[in-house]
Scaffold this active site. Structure first.
Site, PDB file in Angstrom:
ATOM      1  N   ASP A 154       0.831  -1.209   0.000  1.00 45.61           N
ATOM      2  CA  ASP A 154       0.000   0.000   0.000  1.00 45.61           C
ATOM      3  C   ASP A 154       0.864   1.256   0.000  1.00 45.61           C
ATOM      4  O   ASP A 154       0.593   2.216  -0.716  1.00 45.61           O
ATOM      5  CB  ASP A 154      -0.919  -0.023   1.224  1.00 45.61           C
ATOM      6  CG  ASP A 154      -1.916   1.125   1.223  1.00 45.61           C
ATOM      7  OD1 ASP A 154      -2.310   1.574   0.135  1.00 45.61           O
ATOM      8  OD2 ASP A 154      -2.295   1.577   2.319  1.00 45.61           O
ATOM      9  N   ASN A 176      -2.753 -10.992  -3.959  1.00 43.03           N
ATOM     10  CA  ASN A 176      -2.634 -12.433  -4.158  1.00 43.03           C
ATOM     11  C   ASN A 176      -1.289 -12.905  -3.608  1.00 43.03           C
ATOM     12  O   ASN A 176      -0.235 -12.506  -4.101  1.00 43.03           O
ATOM     13  CB  ASN A 176      -2.719 -12.785  -5.654  1.00 43.03           C
ATOM     14  CG  ASN A 176      -4.092 -12.536  -6.230  1.00 43.03           C
ATOM     15  OD1 ASN A 176      -5.097 -12.880  -5.627  1.00 43.03           O
ATOM     16  ND2 ASN A 176      -4.137 -11.923  -7.402  1.00 43.03           N
ATOM     17  N   LYS A 178       1.412 -15.558  -3.333  1.00 36.80           N
ATOM     18  CA  LYS A 178       1.870 -16.687  -4.132  1.00 36.80           C
ATOM     19  C   LYS A 178       2.673 -17.690  -3.305  1.00 36.80           C
ATOM     20  O   LYS A 178       2.458 -18.900  -3.394  1.00 36.80           O
ATOM     21  CB  LYS A 178       2.725 -16.182  -5.300  1.00 36.80           C
ATOM     22  CG  LYS A 178       1.999 -15.248  -6.255  1.00 36.80           C
ATOM     23  CD  LYS A 178       0.893 -15.972  -7.000  1.00 36.80           C
ATOM     24  CE  LYS A 178       0.278 -15.087  -8.069  1.00 36.80           C
ATOM     25  NZ  LYS A 178      -0.784 -15.804  -8.828  1.00 36.80           N
ATOM     26  N   ARG A 199     -10.504  10.756 -11.701  1.00 35.66           N
ATOM     27  CA  ARG A 199      -9.777  10.851 -10.439  1.00 35.66           C
ATOM     28  C   ARG A 199      -9.263   9.493  -9.968  1.00 35.66           C
ATOM     29  O   ARG A 199      -8.616   9.400  -8.919  1.00 35.66           O
ATOM     30  CB  ARG A 199     -10.697  11.441  -9.355  1.00 35.66           C
ATOM     31  CG  ARG A 199     -11.087  12.897  -9.594  1.00 35.66           C
ATOM     32  CD  ARG A 199     -12.162  13.327  -8.610  1.00 35.66           C
ATOM     33  NE  ARG A 199     -11.704  13.177  -7.234  1.00 35.66           N
ATOM     34  CZ  ARG A 199     -12.530  13.025  -6.191  1.00 35.66           C
ATOM     35  NH1 ARG A 199     -13.843  12.951  -6.394  1.00 35.66           N
ATOM     36  NH2 ARG A 199     -12.053  12.929  -4.971  1.00 35.66           N
ATOM     37  N   LYS A 200      -9.524   8.438 -10.718  1.00 32.22           N
ATOM     38  CA  LYS A 200      -9.113   7.096 -10.319  1.00 32.22           C
ATOM     39  C   LYS A 200      -7.778   6.726 -10.953  1.00 32.22           C
ATOM     40  O   LYS A 200      -7.593   6.872 -12.157  1.00 32.22           O
ATOM     41  CB  LYS A 200     -10.166   6.064 -10.740  1.00 32.22           C
ATOM     42  CG  LYS A 200     -11.527   6.265 -10.089  1.00 32.22           C
ATOM     43  CD  LYS A 200     -12.512   5.212 -10.571  1.00 32.22           C
ATOM     44  CE  LYS A 200     -13.872   5.379  -9.917  1.00 32.22           C
ATOM     45  NZ  LYS A 200     -14.842   4.349 -10.388  1.00 32.22           N
TER      46      LYS A 200
END
Length: 233
Positions: A154, A176, A178, A199-200
């Site tokens: 993040d 995910n 692994k 805005r994304k």
């Protein structure tokens, strides 16, 4: 959830992080970095992490890459500037507490939490984060906790989104796992900006071993560019 790293505001990019180089300008806010830069080698760094760091510092010499400085605390002034710009009327914490607050990934003593350094390539539009996870980040015996890896993912994806779009907040993460990553081992996070829709900002990454033979984790993130008076959705 507000991610501190995503509060970094463009165009306050870093100066080149070279030994003896220019002053560091904070990617985090409106001020120069006056605190300790934690994205530099420490005695707690392993040989592999130091070697990778030196390799990327070499890449910085021609300006194709930049090292991003990293502090552990943010001043009351930075807090005031950020909340005034994007969250007017909403004070999440008392100002007198801000001086004691720490940026979560930098809140452990050296060698016990995350040791990491990020490098940014404007031309390649990607970030490489070099890191090792310390003894206080254990999940199942002998391996890094998955939530700890998510925190660093993040942080890294949010930094990339900030560099691409300005001040942002995390809206969604998809992870995910692994393979489990050994405790105290060194990993490399490679990010890429997939697309921007209004805005994304959509950013993705993977975590690999130093020899690039093992992929430990893959992740994608959706970040929303902050604008005064507008909500996330």
């Amino acid at each position: 959830m507000l991610r501190s790293c995503a509060a970094r505001l463009r165009p306050l990019l870093v100066a080149h992080g070279r030994p003896g180089g220019a002053r560091l300008t904070s990617t985090f806010s409106f001020e120069e970095v006056t605190q300790k830069d934690h994205a530099l080698p420490k005695p707690s760094w392993s040989k592999d992490l130091r070697l990778l760091f030196d390799q990327f510092m070499k890449k910085c010499e021609d300006g194709s890459w930049e090292r991003l400085p990293s502090c552990s605390r943010h001043s009351v002034q930075r807090f005031q500037n950020f909340t005034k710009a994007f969250f007017s009327g909403s004070i999440p914490v008392k100002e007198e507490q801000i001086s004691q607050a720490k940026f979560f990934p930098r809140s452990f003593e050296d060698g016990l939490g995350f040791e990491y350094a990020m490098f940014w390539s404007k031309d390649e539009k990607r970030i490489v984060c070099l890191f090792q996870g310390g003894l206080y980040l254990q999940g199942i015996p002998g391996f890094l906790h998955g939530g700890a890896l998510v925190t660093l993912i993040d942080t890294t994806l949010g930094t990339h989104a900030m560099l691409a779009g300005g001040a942002v907040m995390t809206a969604n993460l998809s992870i995910n796992f692994k393979r489990p990553m050994p405790l105290c081992s060194v990993g490399v996070i490679n990010t890429q900006l997939d697309k921007i829709e209004g805005r994304k900002l959509f950013v993705s990454c993977n975590i690999q071993s130093v020899d690039e033979k093992t992929v430990y984790t893959e992740g994608t993130g959706l970040f929303i560019k902050l604008e005064p008076g507008k909500t996330l959705v």
